[in-house]
Design a protein around this motif. Structure first.
Motif, PDB file in Angstrom:
ATOM      1  N   ASP A 117      41.488  44.454  35.283  1.00 40.91           N
ATOM      2  CA  ASP A 117      40.239  43.911  35.826  1.00 40.91           C
ATOM      3  C   ASP A 117      40.185  42.393  35.714  1.00 40.91           C
ATOM      4  O   ASP A 117      39.158  41.795  36.009  1.00 40.91           O
ATOM      5  CB  ASP A 117      39.037  44.504  35.074  1.00 40.91           C
ATOM      6  N   LYS A 118      41.271  41.767  35.247  1.00 37.41           N
ATOM      7  CA  LYS A 118      41.249  40.323  35.051  1.00 37.41           C
ATOM      8  C   LYS A 118      41.776  39.625  36.294  1.00 37.41           C
ATOM      9  O   LYS A 118      42.608  40.166  37.030  1.00 37.41           O
ATOM     10  CB  LYS A 118      42.105  39.936  33.841  1.00 37.41           C
ATOM     11  N   ASP A 119      41.293  38.408  36.485  1.00 35.09           N
ATOM     12  CA  ASP A 119      41.766  37.609  37.618  1.00 35.09           C
ATOM     13  C   ASP A 119      42.979  36.811  37.182  1.00 35.09           C
ATOM     14  O   ASP A 119      42.980  35.588  37.134  1.00 35.09           O
ATOM     15  CB  ASP A 119      40.645  36.684  38.109  1.00 35.09           C
ATOM     16  N   GLU A 120      44.032  37.518  36.820  1.00 33.65           N
ATOM     17  CA  GLU A 120      45.252  36.891  36.329  1.00 33.65           C
ATOM     18  C   GLU A 120      46.436  37.407  37.131  1.00 33.65           C
ATOM     19  O   GLU A 120      46.400  38.517  37.674  1.00 33.65           O
ATOM     20  CB  GLU A 120      45.463  37.179  34.835  1.00 33.65           C
ATOM     21  N   ASP A 121      47.480  36.602  37.167  1.00 28.96           N
ATOM     22  CA  ASP A 121      48.688  36.948  37.903  1.00 28.96           C
ATOM     23  C   ASP A 121      49.691  37.556  36.927  1.00 28.96           C
ATOM     24  O   ASP A 121      50.315  36.844  36.144  1.00 28.96           O
ATOM     25  CB  ASP A 121      49.274  35.699  38.574  1.00 28.96           C
ATOM     26  N   VAL A 138      38.777  50.185  44.890  1.00 25.21           N
ATOM     27  CA  VAL A 138      38.713  51.407  44.099  1.00 25.21           C
ATOM     28  C   VAL A 138      38.427  51.078  42.648  1.00 25.21           C
ATOM     29  O   VAL A 138      37.452  51.548  42.056  1.00 25.21           O
ATOM     30  CB  VAL A 138      40.018  52.219  44.241  1.00 25.21           C
ATOM     31  N   ASP A 139      39.269  50.247  42.068  1.00 28.16           N
ATOM     32  CA  ASP A 139      39.087  49.924  40.654  1.00 28.16           C
ATOM     33  C   ASP A 139      39.930  48.700  40.347  1.00 28.16           C
ATOM     34  O   ASP A 139      41.135  48.685  40.634  1.00 28.16           O
ATOM     35  CB  ASP A 139      39.513  51.105  39.777  1.00 28.16           C
ATOM     36  N   GLY A 140      39.320  47.701  39.739  1.00 32.26           N
ATOM     37  CA  GLY A 140      40.074  46.511  39.345  1.00 32.26           C
ATOM     38  C   GLY A 140      40.710  45.833  40.536  1.00 32.26           C
ATOM     39  O   GLY A 140      40.040  45.427  41.493  1.00 32.26           O
ATOM     40  N   ASN A 141      42.027  45.729  40.500  1.00 33.09           N
ATOM     41  CA  ASN A 141      42.757  45.030  41.570  1.00 33.09           C
ATOM     42  C   ASN A 141      43.336  45.988  42.599  1.00 33.09           C
ATOM     43  O   ASN A 141      44.270  45.642  43.307  1.00 33.09           O
ATOM     44  CB  ASN A 141      43.870  44.179  40.969  1.00 33.09           C
ATOM     45  N   ARG A 142      42.801  47.212  42.680  1.00 31.68           N
ATOM     46  CA  ARG A 142      43.251  48.189  43.665  1.00 31.68           C
ATOM     47  C   ARG A 142      42.213  48.332  44.776  1.00 31.68           C
ATOM     48  O   ARG A 142      41.004  48.319  44.524  1.00 31.68           O
ATOM     49  CB  ARG A 142      43.497  49.543  43.002  1.00 31.68           C
ATOM     50  N   GLU A 154      47.734  47.970  45.458  1.00 35.31           N
ATOM     51  CA  GLU A 154      47.480  47.240  44.219  1.00 35.31           C
ATOM     52  C   GLU A 154      47.839  45.773  44.441  1.00 35.31           C
ATOM     53  O   GLU A 154      49.001  45.436  44.697  1.00 35.31           O
ATOM     54  CB  GLU A 154      48.316  47.819  43.080  1.00 35.31           C
ATOM     55  N   PHE A 155      46.840  44.909  44.354  1.00 39.41           N
ATOM     56  CA  PHE A 155      47.015  43.482  44.599  1.00 39.41           C
ATOM     57  C   PHE A 155      47.382  42.769  43.296  1.00 39.41           C
ATOM     58  O   PHE A 155      47.130  43.287  42.199  1.00 39.41           O
ATOM     59  CB  PHE A 155      45.743  42.890  45.192  1.00 39.41           C
ATOM     60  N   ALA A 161      42.200  41.305  45.855  1.00 38.96           N
ATOM     61  CA  ALA A 161      41.699  42.555  46.441  1.00 38.96           C
ATOM     62  C   ALA A 161      40.327  42.350  47.067  1.00 38.96           C
ATOM     63  O   ALA A 161      40.050  42.842  48.175  1.00 38.96           O
ATOM     64  CB  ALA A 161      41.642  43.639  45.367  1.00 38.96           C
ATOM     65  N   GLU A 162      39.451  41.608  46.399  1.00 40.97           N
ATOM     66  CA  GLU A 162      38.118  41.356  46.937  1.00 40.97           C
ATOM     67  C   GLU A 162      38.191  40.511  48.207  1.00 40.97           C
ATOM     68  O   GLU A 162      37.473  40.765  49.180  1.00 40.97           O
ATOM     69  CB  GLU A 162      37.268  40.665  45.874  1.00 40.97           C
ATOM     70  N   LEU A 163      39.054  39.488  48.204  1.00 37.68           N
ATOM     71  CA  LEU A 163      39.179  38.639  49.386  1.00 37.68           C
ATOM     72  C   LEU A 163      39.769  39.420  50.553  1.00 37.68           C
ATOM     73  O   LEU A 163      39.340  39.252  51.703  1.00 37.68           O
ATOM     74  CB  LEU A 163      40.057  37.427  49.051  1.00 37.68           C
TER      75      LEU A 163
END
Length: 546
Positions: free
Chosen positions: A399-403, A477-481, A495-496, A502-504
């Protein structure tokens, strides 16, 4: 004795010196040293030598009895005055220049082609700045800045043409020359004309530059820009070609004749190529600077209480031209982006065996991502461009905005969102280099076009027109998916690299789908008014929906 005394007395009475006195003056005159005598001889010889050479340069020597005696083994000094040669040529004969060993860097600083004198710049003519009226002085400083910077820009264009383009014609093809320099010769003509008209306005007598003269000069400057504003449109051709020119420089830098050209003129090939790139961007920078210069002039004229309506109108006209140039450059850049993207795909679709065509009228690339396919239904899974099942190496979502780094490549795909379709592509890992593979896995948020360079790096797997995408059911769906759904029986769970990606992606997908259906309805309404009932979208070749 009497006669002698009488003559001496008569000479003294008449005021003339006597014979004995004259003889004593001659005998007692100062003697020249041997060094001075030798110096006079050398001066005399050089004078006669100069005369002989001048006679040889005489284009119209006298004939017959008037022929110079130099033809008979001697020389008449009057040949110097009969010679009609140029003074510069005569000076070169009198004082021959010593050969200078200029370095390639010195020649580059001086400009022009090696071994040939560059075209001289026009004389620097500027308005005098009088401290008597500081406000008017600021106006003339602005005008002087326009004139001086235009002169410097003219020198840059001459340098591009004479130092780079003309000598390079012998080592590169005409196609490469057009890619490198485009229509820089036409831009040079416009720049020369503008500088000439601006210089014609200069008045060097500061006493006549009163308030009324200043207003007239400002009006004439506006007229010069207004007259040449239409010719500035040709900058769009150069600006559109700029990216192609940089690509051509990088491509030609691997060829030996191209490298030898720079090695002979610069300290290193890399320095020469960097210098060429610096010169190629000059026209792009200059056309964007004209509105700024006119805006500065407007500000200083307004400070004196003068009328700025004409400056505003001229600046608006120039601004419209510059905006068109920028808009044309953006459109051309997007078209070149599609061409570059299509070059990365295999020419034939790996699944359906059809030709891959991404370039179409009105189509543009919105966004691109590297993603991992967690689950696929209704489409073939991929493993290096080949159908496979199931997917190893799936990492847990976050759920973090990390790479976060990826470890496996089996389920990594590239997704491209266009304004009319979504393209799903597999990565041909056997074509991608080891460095590019490592970069993709270490930094998945990087864009595909920024990493993939080799043709055939991508294999087309699926194409989803936006009228077949259910953007309302395509949700995070959830987090970065995120889920991309076309029909209930055909969807992908993606999965981004980051939650923000994912939001963008979902926001852009929803926006483009809405715009797509809005265009469809507008096309259909317009066609029905014209009596048509079936409308084909030129971008995707499908019938427009109702």
């Amino acid at each position: 004795m009497e006669k002698t005394e009488m003559s001496e007395s008569s000479d003294s009475s008449s005021g003339k010196p006597s014979f004995k006195k004259m003889l004593s003056l001659v005998e007692n005159r100062p003697r020249s040293s041997s060094a001075e005598i030798e110096k006079k001889k050398k001066t005399k010889k050089s004078f006669w030598k100069l005369g002989r050479q001048a006679s040889a340069l005489d284009p119209n020597p006298p004939a017959g009895d008037q022929a110079p005696t130099s033809a008979r083994g001697s020389f008449s000094p009057f040949a110097l005055f009969r010679s009609v040669v140029d003074l510069n040529q005569l000076a070169a004969v009198a004082t021959p220049r010593k050969p200078t060993n200029r370095s390639p860097r010195d020649r580059e600083k001086e400009g022009g082609k090696p071994g040939a004198a560059p075209t001289p710049l026009p004389a620097a003519v500027l308005f005098p700045i009088s401290p008597a009226c500081p406000q008017r002085a600021r106006i003339y400083k602005c005008i002087n800045e326009i004139i001086s910077t235009e002169r410097d820009y003219l020198g840059d264009l001459l340098h591009i043409v004479e130092f780079y383009r003309d000598p390079m014609k012998a080592i590169i093809t005409e196609w490469d020359a057009n890619q490198l320099f485009s229509n820089v010769a036409l831009i040079l003509g416009v720049c020369r004309e503008m500088h000439s008209k601006l210089v014609d306005l200069v008045v060097e007598d500061e006493h006549v530059l009163d308030e009324f003269a200043t207003r007239a000069i400002v009006a004439k400057v506006c007229v010069v820009f207004a007259d040449l504003s239409e010719y500035l449109k040709m900058y769009s051709i150069y600006c559109n070609n700029y990216d192609t020119a940089i690509i051509a420089v990088n491509r030609l830098s691997d060829q030996q004749p191209f490298r030898s050209f720079f090695q002979a003129r610069f300290s290193s090939v890399e320095v020469g190529i960097a210098t060429l790139k610096n010169y190629l961007i000059k026209p792009v920078q200059r056309v964007c600077k004209y509105p700024l210069l006119l805006r500065e002039l407007e500000k200083n004229v307004a400070a004196t209480g003068g009328d700025v309506s004409e400056i505003v109108a001229t600046n608006s006209k120039i601004r419209k031209v510059v905006d068109k140039v920028e808009e044309s450059s953006v459109k051309f850049g997007k078209q070149m982006q599609l061409v570059l993207l299509q070059s990365l795909f295999n020419s034939i679709d790996s699944c359906q065996q059809v030709k891959v065509t991404l370039v179409a009228p009105g189509r543009r690339l919105v966004d691109q991502y590297f993603v991992r396919e967690v689950d696929v239904k209704g489409s073939a899974p991929l493993k290096g461009g080949v159908a496979c099942s199931p997917f190893p190496g799936i990492r847990h979502h976050n759920d973090k905005d990390e790479d976060s780094a990826w470890t496996a490549t089996d389920d990594v795909a590239s997704y491209f969102l266009f304004n009319d379709q979504v393209v799903r592509a597999a990565i041909a890992w056997e074509v991608v280099s080891a460095d590019q593979r490592e970069q993709i896995l270490a930094t998945p948020s990087v864009k595909p076009l920024d990493v993939l360079k080799a043709p055939g790096s991508l294999a087309l797997m699926d194409t989803f027109p936006l009228d077949s995408v259910s953007f309302k059911k395509s949700v995070r769906v959830d987090g970065n998916r995120a889920r991309l759904e076309c029909t209930p029986t055909r969807w992908m769970l993606l999965e981004f690299p980051r939650t923000a990606d994912a939001e963008l992606w979902l926001a852009e997908l929803s926006s483009e789908c809405r715009d797509f259906w809005r265009r469809k309805r507008a096309q259909r309404s317009s066609a029905v008014e014209d009596g048509c009932h079936v409308i084909i979208d030129p971008a995707c070749g499908r019938e427009c929906g109702s």
